[in-house]
Write an enzyme that holds these catalytic residues in place. Structure first.
Site, PDB file in Angstrom:
ATOM      1  N   VAL A  98       0.896   3.991  -2.896  1.00 55.11           N
ATOM      2  CA  VAL A  98       0.264   5.337  -2.567  1.00 55.11           C
ATOM      3  C   VAL A  98       1.308   6.468  -2.928  1.00 55.11           C
ATOM      4  O   VAL A  98       1.045   7.340  -3.715  1.00 55.11           O
ATOM      5  CB  VAL A  98      -0.031   5.744  -0.960  1.00 55.11           C
ATOM      6  CG1 VAL A  98      -0.413   7.035  -0.834  1.00 55.11           C
ATOM      7  CG2 VAL A  98      -1.044   4.793  -0.594  1.00 55.11           C
ATOM      8  N   CYS A 123       0.802  -1.073  -0.004  1.00 56.55           N
ATOM      9  CA  CYS A 123      -0.114   0.144  -0.024  1.00 56.55           C
ATOM     10  C   CYS A 123       1.017   1.119   0.089  1.00 56.55           C
ATOM     11  O   CYS A 123       0.558   2.183  -0.694  1.00 56.55           O
ATOM     12  CB  CYS A 123      -0.874  -0.145   1.064  1.00 56.55           C
ATOM     13  SG  CYS A 123      -0.418  -0.530   2.669  1.00 56.55           S
TER      14      CYS A 123
END
Lengths: 575, 458
Positions: free
Chosen positions: B110, B106
């Protein structure tokens, strides 16, 4: 009492050269930049002139490390074990999932029917929409839902990596929800990328527990000798074993941070007279802050190992300056030691002189050396996964530790004396008298002062270095964690996990020491290693002959193949 | 045990409680281990890599290797390019893999790190040795589940490695899904019995179920080789076992190399295994040997012998979508009643397909995608079941509800070992499942039934 260690069978100069050569061989495989960085973290020990180690520095990308992250250190270690508050991980599902019951912080319900929140993994299960538009709304809603379903005493929120990046203000949400729900709600900015290891998470957790929990209940437990046990996580029931021996002595534990502990116990932890610190790395911050704010002194203890347990009990008794307690402690020690003696003697007879290596955590790689010393085993190499220089070299080096960019990002909270509740437990005169009598406060002297000269000290050991250590130094047993365990055992060396204890334990106090001695004895002497090489690999191919022909003599067996490496049980495995 | 769980269901839109899924990267890491000589690499914080390695190790009880980019706060601000660059140099120098399979997390998603660009630069700087490969899959944890991650990395194998030379090879691709090494071994054994050449990828047999020999090999003999995966582009056909974990890679291969896809369900139970055998037989144009007919017959014999104890029993099933679909089919074949069937992953196909399977036998079954164990437990509290099947986490529910007979199935299994060595796929796997179900029923009965009901013979 210093751990009793069998002297190395070789001359000190040769041992030093061998140790240095081992390190050189470990570093040889690395690219130049990696080798330079690692060289600072691999040392040959000298307890008389402790060398400076590189610790709490960045892990090198691409190196197979044991380390985990800040979230794991915060949610998993220091706060996670508080069993009657509700824990919510704010982030995608993985982090909440992986920290679900995986750390063996055992909990005994206080009353039948109590909810043990450790059995629940709660998460905002953040999806792409929240990554793009922000996750505060979902977090707020998740807290409301959790409250509606469970009605907990308090709710604790943990941030994962993307939360920091997208800028969710978890603390603002916590404050709002505290107001709305009327219960204590607090949050931790423990994103995984912070710091260089779990250690940053411990610090963040210490700060949060101190700010949001400690001091909320002023009515303490009524007990003559009232202490906290800090840095004890009740893995496999360790805290219970310690508590039992303390209770026998008449010492009451208000809160164990954090193992089988409730919210209320943490909230009244500031009412005790002494903080005892087991794992220095993960909780020294709390001990320091409680001393500054409430005047509670702290001492380092270690209940891992029979001798260490005796020493720690005597130290607590010395602090309270009570003859009654001192006498009782001596009785308990005598009783514990007497009960332990037959097991200890029997195991020592079989294990004495064998070599251990320990690479784990921020405390256990040191404390468990005491158990090995109890049974005459020598620690030839050790290192922590996430400790700092003070855990290696002792707290004396604290003023000289350089704060780097990664550590600077971790909040250092300013603590002042509580205007009402500050109450120094000893007068300056009493403290001075105690110190003159040989008692020392805040006295962690680190791992290296207690390790032998020329033993290897390796910080944040890598997979490659473990392989080399086995190849070059042939430890009989290695203590490590789950990621290394089966790698090491595939090499024919038993590996004891010191995070999960391989689902055994307790290993603390006298009862736990017996468990550990017996477990090490079993691991070193289990028969399985003897069967690794089958008969047809020990002997060269024979001509086709009947398996059994009573009329002919058995064909003479050929000489065994060359020895590959020593087997755990001490016998060699022929190749 | 789970005392906070009550029968009353309050609607939740934000809070996940006791998930029946985890995040993409672990699936990608697992798939990567099914390539021979591969080092899986986790591009993100080192905690992800640590969590994934720990979970996989606890399930397989075997070495699980993987490296990490070890992001710090600085990398999170400035991007992880330098970390991956340095990681590649270290990995190829120290651990000497043939191939590195990078998956994102993640955090790196991001930030928006562009893996191919970073790898290209590292290769230009000579950090990727000649003949070695680096592949990657984007596996953001905030999309899908661990099954998605497995599917994405398997698809990446096709996109990076599979090639069409124009000359069709006498072989069939099998994409096994997120199953255990024992299952992959069984799929290969069945193909071997049929005398059909298969390219199974990813293949973690002989990687995560290695023998104790006293010698550690970082890259054990198992795993699909880069050459084998390359040759998949020349195969007669691809059997994708499972819509969720395997189909995306098969589609990619069809698009890239025009290898036709047959989408099957995991060969769990009688008819799903029949379909696997049939597909291999038809594509390879071989006869099914007597040995397989006998194996199948032995399974049916056991089912008919023990059928009375299975008939009509209410079952709750949870786990990964392909597994649960196939298992539900098998339970129906056993005359059982799967009344609650959930997966933690998302995908409408799950509800549609399970609904179809249960339409006749259990028309009122509760079926739910994107569900969690908390909700399943609440259903069980409302109306109980005779049997619970799912991963290790189910044991808490089983105990909380008076020791429901519980059969461990799927991922992860953290407290038993037999999944490592005994398959659940194929006729042999089905036999094992029946055995485990029967044991679970009788063990409970023998321990808990009133004395007069304890029987010598069953």
């Amino acid at each position: 009492m210093a751990p009793e260690i069998t002297p190395l069978p070789i001359a000190p100069e040769a041992a030093a050269t061998e140790a240095k050569a081992t390190i050189d061989k470990m570093l040889k495989a690395y690219p130049a930049k990696t080798a330079r960085k690692r060289a600072k973290q691999l040392l040959v020990n000298d307890p008389e002139a402790i060398p400076q180690i590189g610790a709490n520095t960045r892990t090198i990308p691409g190196i197979m490390t044991q380390r985990g992250c800040t979230y794991a250190g915060c949610r998993g270690v220091v706060i996670g074990p508080i069993s009657d508050i509700l824990h919510i991980t704010h982030g995608p599902i993985g982090c909440g999932y992986y920290s679900w019951l995986t750390r063996r912080n055992l909990v005994r319900p206080r009353h039948a029917g109590d909810t043990n929140y450790l059995q629940y993994a709660m998460s905002t299960d953040m999806m792409e929409e929240q990554i793009i538009f922000g996750g505060e709304k979902k977090l707020r809603q998740a807290i409301r839902e959790a409250f509606d379903i469970f009605h907990p005493k308090a709710i604790s929120i943990y941030s994962t990596c993307p939360v920091g990046l997208i800028g969710d203000d978890v603390h603002a949400v916590a404050r709002e929800m505290k107001e709305e729900l009327g219960i204590n709600v607090f949050a931790f900015s423990c994103e995984g990328y912070k710091g260089v290891s779990q250690s940053a998470g411990h610090h963040i957790a210490n700060n949060g527990v101190f700010k949001h929990m400690i001091g909320r209940l002023d009515e303490g437990d009524k007990a003559e000798f009232n202490i906290n046990l800090l840095g004890e996580y009740n893995i496999g029931g360790d805290a219970w074993a310690i508590d039992e021996v303390l209770r026998k002595c008449g010492i009451h534990v208000t809160a164990t941070l954090s193992g089988d502990v409730t919210y209320d116990q943490v909230c009244k932890a500031h009412t005790v007279d002494l903080n005892t610190v087991m794992c220095h790395r993960s909780i020294n911050y709390m001990a320091e802050m409680m001393e500054k704010k409430y005047g509670i002194p702290w001492i380092k203890v270690n209940f891992v190992g029979a001798e260490a347990t005796a020493k720690s009990l005597r130290k607590i008794a010395a602090f309270f300056e009570s003859k009654k307690l001192t006498d009782r402690v001596e009785e308990v020690i005598a009783e514990g030691m007497a009960k332990l003696k037959p097991v200890r003697d029997a195991v020592t007879a079989r294990c004495k002189g064998k070599k251990a290596a320990l690479f784990v955590g921020g405390s256990r790689a040191h404390s468990y050396q005491h158990l090995f010393a109890d049974i005459g085993m020598e620690t030839i190499a050790a290192g922590y996964e996430f400790a700092h220089r003070d855990d290696y070299e002792g707290r004396a080096v604290l003023p000289t530790i350089k704060v780097d960019a990664d550590s600077r990002n971790i909040e250092e909270i300013t603590v002042e004396q509580d205007p009402v509740r500050y109450n120094p437990r000893k007068t300056p005169e009493q403290t001075k008298a105690l110190e003159e009598g040989g008692f020392s406060f805040k006295d962690y002297t680190g791992m290296m002062s207690e390790m032998k000269k020329n033993a290897l000290v390796i910080d944040d050991i890598s997979h490659h270095e473990i392989e080399k250590l086995i190849e070059l130094r042939h430890p009989d047993i290695i203590c490590s964690g789950i990621k290394d365990k089966f790698i090491i055992e595939k090499m024919g060396i038993p590996c004891k996990q010191l995070h999960s204890y391989d689902y055994g334990g307790p290993y603390t106090a006298f009862e736990g020491a017996a468990n550990f001695y017996q477990e090490i004895d079993r691991m070193l002497h289990t028969k399985v290693w003897k069967y690794v090489v089958p008969s047809w690999m020990k002997e060269p191919q024979l001509q086709a002959t009947p398996i059994y022909n009573p009329k002919e003599p058995k064909p003479k067996a050929a000489a065994p193949a060359p020895v590959r490496k020593p087997e755990a049980g001490g016998e060699a495995i022929p190749e | 045990m789970l005392n906070g769980t009550t029968a009353e269901i309050k609607e939740r839109s934000a809070l996940r409680i006791n998930p029946a899924k985890t995040c993409q990267p672990i699936g990608a890491m697992y798939a990567s281990l099914g390539i021979h000589g591969c080092m899986p690499h986790s591009h993100g914080s080192q905690g992800c890599c640590a969590y994934h390695r720990s979970t996989l190790t606890r399930h397989f009880k075997d070495p699980v290797i993987a490296t990490t980019s070890s992001f710090t706060e600085g990398s999170s601000v400035f991007g992880g390019s330098a970390n991956l660059n340095q990681a590649l140099e270290n990995i190829f120098t120290i651990y000497k893999p043939e191939i590195v399979a990078v998956h994102t997390t993640c955090l790196s998603e991001v930030i928006g790190d562009d893996i191919p660009t970073i790898v290209k630069k590292a290769a230009e700087e000579g950090k990727v040795p000649a003949g070695c490969r680096v592949i990657h899959a984007n596996t953001p944890s905030f999309v899908g589940s661990h099954i998605t991650g497995f599917a994405n990395m398997t698809k990446a194998m096709v996109n990076y490695l599979s090639e069409k030379t124009g000359e069709t090879k006498d072989q069939i691709n099998v994409i096994p899904g997120f199953v255990d090494p024992s299952d992959m071994r069984e799929m290969k054994r069945l193909a071997g019995e049929l005398n059909v050449n298969i390219v199974l990828f990813p293949d973690t047999s002989d990687v995560l179920d290695t023998p104790q020999t006293g010698i550690y090999e970082m890259y054990p003999k198992g795993g699909a080789t880069v050459e084998q995966i390359a040759s998949a582009g020349d195969s007669i056909a691809t059997l994708a076992l499972g819509t969720f974990a395997s189909h995306p890679a098969a589609i990619a291969l069809e698009d890239k190399c025009s290898v036709p896809t047959a989408l099957l369900e995991l060969p769990i139970g009688v008819t799903a295994t029949d379909e696997y055998i049939d597909a291999l037989r038809n594509y390879a144009a071989v006869e099914v040997p007597a040995s397989i007919v006998q194996e199948r017959g032995r399974l049916l014999d056991v089912i008919s012998d023990m059928g009375q104890y299975l008939f009509g029993k209410r079952v709750a099933v949870f786990g990964d979508p392909d597994h649960v679909i196939a298992l539900t089919r098998f339970l129906v074949e056993l005359d059982m009643k799967p009344v609650y069937v959930i997966t933690g992953s998302s995908g409408n196909h799950f509800e549609t397909r399970v609904g179809e399977i249960l339409k006749e036998q259990v028309p009122d079954a509760k079926i739910k995608q994107n569900a969690d164990l908390f909700e399943l437990h609440q259903w069980i509290k409302q109306q109980g079941v005779d049997l619970l099947i799912g991963n290790t986490h189910g044991k808490y529910i089983a105990r909380a509800e008076g020791n429901i007979p519980f059969v461990r199935f799927g991922f992860p299994i953290l407290d038993r070992m037999s999944h490592r060595v005994f398959p659940t796929v194929g006729y042999q796997g089905a036999l094992r499942l029946v055995d485990k179900i029967i044991d679970a029923f009788f063990d409970k009965k023998d321990r808990e039934a009133p004395e007069e009901q304890v029987e010598l013979i069953q």
